[in-house]
Structures are given as C-alpha cells and as structure tokens.
Design a protein around this motif. Structure first.
Motif, PDB file in Angstrom:
ATOM      1  N   GLN A 125       0.997  -0.745   0.239  1.00  0.00           N
ATOM      2  CA  GLN A 125      -0.157   0.478   0.296  1.00  0.00           C
ATOM      3  C   GLN A 125       0.670   1.471   0.472  1.00  0.00           C
ATOM      4  O   GLN A 125       0.704   2.416  -0.929  1.00  0.00           O
ATOM      5  CB  GLN A 125      -0.823  -0.025   1.227  1.00  0.00           C
ATOM      6  N   THR A 128       2.969   1.651  -3.274  1.00  0.00           N
ATOM      7  CA  THR A 128       1.370   1.922  -4.882  1.00  0.00           C
ATOM      8  C   THR A 128       1.404   3.764  -4.075  1.00  0.00           C
ATOM      9  O   THR A 128       1.145   4.414  -4.756  1.00  0.00           O
ATOM     10  CB  THR A 128       0.392   1.465  -3.899  1.00  0.00           C
ATOM     11  N   ARG A 131       3.837   5.816  -5.764  1.00  0.00           N
ATOM     12  CA  ARG A 131       4.369   5.656  -7.192  1.00  0.00           C
ATOM     13  C   ARG A 131       4.844   6.856  -8.281  1.00  0.00           C
ATOM     14  O   ARG A 131       6.398   6.394  -8.916  1.00  0.00           O
ATOM     15  CB  ARG A 131       2.927   4.734  -7.475  1.00  0.00           C
TER      16      ARG A 131
END
Length: 471
Positions: A125, A128, A131
């Motif tokens: 998580q 992500t 990113r």
C-alpha cells in the motif's frame, strides 16, 4: 505444535458492555472473526482470542488499553497475521487488537525522504502511494505485512543486504503503553544523541512492551536503473562462495537470494517458470546505468569462475517483477511438495564468512531426515531458511523437524550467529534466548518488561522463556 495454554476466566460482562458501547460493531466475539485472529502462518496450533477489537486510531487503542487494564485482560496486537512464530496467538486468552483499520498515510516528506504512517499501512500500500514521488520503501519480507507488525518483529527480507532492516529504517514511533499512556519516540532528524534510544527498544519487541500505532519511516530514491539476474550452480557450496566473494569485494548488490534444487523444482511447478533445477542465485543491482552494468559484470565473472552458468538477465520491469514474484512465492511453492503439510521454518543468520560452512553442515543434517526440506534465504547477509514440511499430526515428522531445528540453531549460535535473522522469537524460539544472549541479558529484558508492563497484559508468553527454562 501444541502450546501450553493457560486456563483463564471469560471476559467480564462489565468489560463486554463497555467495549460494545465504545466500539459498536468493531467489537466482535463471533467465531469466524476469532478464527481469523487465532492463527498465523506458523506450525503452532491455532488459539482463538476471547474477542476482537478493530481499532481505528491511537485514541481508540488508548481507550481499549485502559479498559483492559482495569479488568486485567490481555491484549494481543494483530496486523496482517503473516507471522511465522506464533506472535499473534493468545496463549493466555484475551483480546486481539486488530490495527488493519489504522491504514492512513499521514504525511509524505519528499524533500526529507521520510513518511509518517499508521501501523496498519502495508508495505505494498505504501509503495503504491509513493509511485509518483520517485521514492520507495525497500524493506520487503515477501508477505504484504503491516508496517507496525514489521517494526514489532524487526523484519527485513530480500533487500536487507543493501538497505538494512526495519531497525535502520524507522526514525520514530508512537506507542501506547500498558497503562494507557502514549510515548512518541525519536524525531524525523537523521541522527540524535538525546537520551535512551526508545525507538530501538520497541522495534523487535513483538507487542510485549507497547502497541505501535504510528511510525515515521525512512524512504529511498527509486534507482535510476535496476537489473536482475539468475545464475545456476553445480552445487550449493559454489553458489555460497560466490555470495561470500561478492560481499567481501564490496559489490553493492541490492539482493542476493539462494534457492536449492528442491526449492527451484517447487518454484517451477508453482509459478510455471523454467529455471534450471540446480542450486540457483537470484541477484538484483540498483544504481546508475553504468554502475549496474559494472556490478553485474563483476558478479558474473565471480560466478563463472566458481562454476556458475546460464546467466539470465531481466532488465524490463515486468520481467524483473515476474522473477521476484517467483522467489517470493517459494515458501508457498514448497508447501505443495507435501500436500496438506505445514511448514516448520528455521531462520538462522551467521557471519558471512561462516555461511558456506553452516549450509554445508546443515545439508548433512537434512540428509538424515525422512521429510522434505527446502533451503533458501537472503544469503547476502548470512540469513537462510529451511522449510521443513511436516504433518502436524505425525509425531515422527515433528520429532525430526525439532531435531533439525535444534541442530541448525545450535550451529548458528556456535558460529556467533542468531537463532532468528528476521522472523522474531514469538513462541517457537523463546527456548533459545538464554543460549544466544546469556541469562544476565535475558534478566535485563525481564526487568524492562516488568517496568513497562507489570501486569503482563501485552502479548504475554512471547519472546521471554518461562522462568523455569534455564534463566
């Protein structure tokens, strides 16, 4: 494995009423919920908590701790349930404190390369969410563990050889103590000489000294270039000597992973890969384009001199991810070697100069048992695992696994190593603590536990061996 469960009274009605009032539907005594929180990935027999509370803030954890303290009820922190040493099993009863709802990323400081998160945020998580920042969090134990749980067990994983463990990557913590008080340790500064290092005290404490609710974590720039490779070897010794020479030459590899022949065969079946079924090293290199090429060429030369062959390179992101997904799935792939079996994992770590010797002698032990045993590990920092596959209902399987574990741990300790490189102590390795640290050091640990948790309400029965176990 059967655990020494201590009989305990049911939760008091007054506590149940108070928890229902405070947490509503996020307080549960339902069997299915309790089953989910009464087992992890370990070999130990599942044990259901008396209830589960789903906390969503530090303030709610404080309220729960205060209620539990008044009624003398134990609390067991729960993150993702991916531990392998029985950390989350309520062997003395009590309430499982599920922190997965505390999953907010509170602040990202790009310029300072750090982030503040709640304990239930998982590593996937977080990465992500990062990113588009050019930053990433490198600690990768394989499972999508919660960051609070990773700090509590001092986790590491495949990238530790370059980026370190949770110990090196946590700047500060918010911790709820057994009396309900809240301690904030550390700062976002990169160094400090101010007082005792309380952050490191709680990292690796496995929820026995306090419940971690927030973390300030170090981030790292995404490398300009990444390259991965696999290389097959005629035997494990040649592969391990390649690792040792690579580290001793100071090559800044990001990851070096070893899988033995049985592990590779299992990975091929599970992940539909076509790797040569011989001992194999997985490498990853991070840096500039030129640095990555130089590192890779040097390691390939070392490996070739020691019998390495069939180098296969992966520079595209999707190919590299596919390769590492296969490596991360090795544990579950090995479970398929003996359908219905559970894994009895070992987790030793030795000085890199003793790694070849440790693995060679371990393979001699493996040859003496009748059950399947796969060997793999993060050999870049001297950490290797055995996945010993047992039928939990078969006494002979369990006896062989215990014998093998004793041999592997005993050997590691003689070599100035440790009984656990990253899984933690939990229940399964508590018996080795005195042998590793000495009775005096374990007595200091007991003093710390008694000072911070005098009523033994926080994850009791973990880390510290029983007083009659030799200290």
């Amino acid at each position: 494995m059967t655990l020494p469960i201590t009989p305990h009274p049911p939760l008091p009605d007054t506590l149940i009423e108070a928890l229902q009032t405070r947490f509503g539907s996020r307080f549960s005594r339902g069997e299915s919920i309790r089953v989910q929180h009464g087992r992890d990935e370990s070999i130990h027999t599942p044990i259901l908590p008396d209830a589960v509370v789903f906390a969503e803030s530090t303030e709610e954890v404080v309220a729960l701790v205060q209620l539990a303290r008044v009624h003398g009820v134990q609390l067991i922190p729960f993150g993702a349930g991916s531990s392998v040493e029985g950390h989350i099993l309520p062997i003395h009863g009590g309430i499982s404190v599920d922190l997965s709802g505390m999953n907010r990323i509170l602040a990202v400081h790009n310029d300072d390369l750090d982030v503040v998160v709640e304990a239930g945020v998982t590593r996937i998580q977080l990465n992500t969410a990062l990113r588009d920042t050019g930053l990433f969090f490198p600690i990768d134990p394989g499972a999508d563990a919660s960051l609070g749980g990773m700090a509590a067990t001092r986790a590491s994983g495949t990238n530790a050889v370059r980026y370190g463990t949770m110990r090196e990557n946590v700047l500060g913590l918010t911790v709820v103590l057994a009396d309900g008080s809240v301690v904030r340790t550390g700062t976002r500064a990169r160094k400090s000489s101010a007082g005792y290092d309380l952050t490191r005290l709680f990292i690796g404490s496995e929820g026995t000294l306090g419940i971690i609710t927030e973390l300030s974590i170090r981030l790292h720039p995404v490398p300009e270039a990444m390259s991965a490779a696999v290389c097959a070897f005629p035997d494990v010794d040649a592969a391990v000597r390649t690792v040792i020479q690579t580290i001793q030459l100071g090559v800044p590899v990001a990851r070096i992973e070893l899988l033995d022949t049985l592990s590779i065969a299992a990975v091929n079946r599970h992940s539909q890969t076509t790797l040569n079924e011989t001992p194999t090293l997985f490498f990853e290199f991070h840096g500039s384009e030129a640095a990555v090429a130089e590192q890779a060429a040097l390691v390939q030369d070392i490996a070739t001199e020691l019998g390495g062959r069939d180098f296969a390179w992966a520079t595209r992101t999707e190919d590299r991810n596919r390769l590492w997904r296969a490596r991360h799935d090795a544990y579950f792939a090995c479970l398929q070697l003996k359908p219905g079996a559970r894994a009895f994992p070992t987790d030793v770590c030795v000085p890199i100069s003793r790694l070849a010797e440790a693995i060679a002698e371990t393979n001699e032990d493996i040859a003496q048992v009748s059950i399947p045993v796969a060997l793999f590990g993060h050999v870049g920092d001297g950490n290797f695992h055995l996945v010993v596959l047992v039928d939990p209902d078969n006494p002979r399987d369990l006896a062989e696994a215990e014998w093998l574990n004793e041999r592997v741990v005993g050997r590691a300790l003689v070599m100035d190593g440790t009984c656990t490189g990253e899984h933690g102590i939990g229940i399964g390795k508590a018996k080795f603590l005195v042998r590793e640290h000495g009775a005096e050091a374990v007595a200091v640990m007991r003093t710390l536990k008694a000072a911070l948790d005098p009523d033994n309400l926080l994850n009791p029965g973990k880390i510290l061996p029983p007083l009659n176990a030799g200290d």
